[in-house]
Design an enzyme around this catalytic site. Structure first.
Site, mmCIF file in Angstrom:
data_model
loop_
_atom_site.group_PDB
_atom_site.id
_atom_site.type_symbol
_atom_site.label_atom_id
_atom_site.label_comp_id
_atom_site.label_asym_id
_atom_site.label_seq_id
_atom_site.Cartn_x
_atom_site.Cartn_y
_atom_site.Cartn_z
ATOM 1 N N SER A 189 0.834 -1.198 0.000
ATOM 2 C CA SER A 189 0.000 0.000 0.000
ATOM 3 C C SER A 189 0.875 1.257 0.000
ATOM 4 O O SER A 189 1.671 1.451 -0.905
ATOM 5 C CB SER A 189 -0.947 -0.059 1.206
ATOM 6 O OG SER A 189 -1.906 0.955 1.171
ATOM 7 N N HIS A 212 -2.403 -1.336 -4.322
ATOM 8 C CA HIS A 212 -3.870 -1.325 -4.450
ATOM 9 C C HIS A 212 -4.357 0.119 -4.417
ATOM 10 O O HIS A 212 -3.572 1.050 -4.254
ATOM 11 C CB HIS A 212 -4.545 -2.186 -3.369
ATOM 12 C CG HIS A 212 -4.352 -1.692 -1.962
ATOM 13 N ND1 HIS A 212 -4.818 -2.382 -0.863
ATOM 14 C CD2 HIS A 212 -3.751 -0.583 -1.453
ATOM 15 C CE1 HIS A 212 -4.518 -1.727 0.240
ATOM 16 N NE2 HIS A 212 -3.874 -0.628 -0.091
#
Length: 207
Positions: free
Chosen positions: A111, A136
């Site tokens: 992330s 993501h």
């Protein structure tokens, strides 16, 4: 002595930090291990990316720039991700300061951790061989009146678009590919991260 909530949370971990003793012309001097490594221009970004940790990382980068604006800084990352605004304060500082920031993934960079990993100086972004990277789209959850939820939803879409643009810039991937690949969690091995452009090389040893 009283502790703030954040200090209280950090205190048990600080008790486990080893101390290093050095002999100098003035006698012995002791450092905690992280302060000693900071002398070698090494910074650790570990755990959740949140405001307290981000402020420490930013302060260390600014200090090292003031000490020597020509020497590289080495940012070791082992993070599951965290708060976008905290991560962006680190990102902007990395781009703002004069020294190149070499990023090294050990363990995982997921992330926001992956975003900061790929934001290192081109040619100086490294994965250790058994580390993993996960990209993501930003996560968000909101409560309140419908109008407020709509405002926050629009804001997170703007943040998503901005982060995708920056990821495309740093990886060399087309924006459409970044948008597609960050729609869901995407895990990459160290070698896959090189192929994708998130990092430049995999190092198994210093040689």
């Amino acid at each position: 002595m009283s502790y703030s909530g954040e200090q209280e949370r950090q205190a048990p971990h600080m008790a486990l930090v080893p101390m290093v003793v050095e002999q100098t012309a003035r006698g012995e001097r002791s450092y905690d291990i992280y302060s000693r490594l900071l002398k070698e221009r090494i910074i650790f970004l570990t755990g959740q990316v949140e405001d307290y940790m981000a402020n420490l990382v930013v302060a260390q980068m600014l200090f090292l720039e003031a000490e020597n604006p020509e020497k590289d800084i080495y940012l070791y990352i082992n993070s599951p991700g965290g708060v976008i605004t905290a991560g962006m304060s680190i990102y902007d500082t990395m781009q703002f300061i004069k020294p190149d920031v070499s990023t090294i993934c050990m363990g995982q960079a997921c992330s926001m951790g992956a975003f900061l990993l790929t934001a290192g100086a081109k040619g100086k972004r490294i994965c250790l061989p058994n580390s993993r990277v996960m990209i993501h789209q930003p996560l968000g959850g909101f409560q309140g009146q419908a109008t407020d939820i709509e405002i926050h939803a629009k804001e997170i879409l703007k943040v998503k678009a901005k982060m995708n643009e920056l990821m495309a810039k740093h990886t060399g991937q087309p924006l459409e590919a970044i948008e597609r690949d960050t729609e869901r969690d995407r895990f990459l091995s160290a070698s896959e991260a090189v192929e994708y452009g998130l990092v430049d090389s995999v190092f198994t040893n210093r040689g």
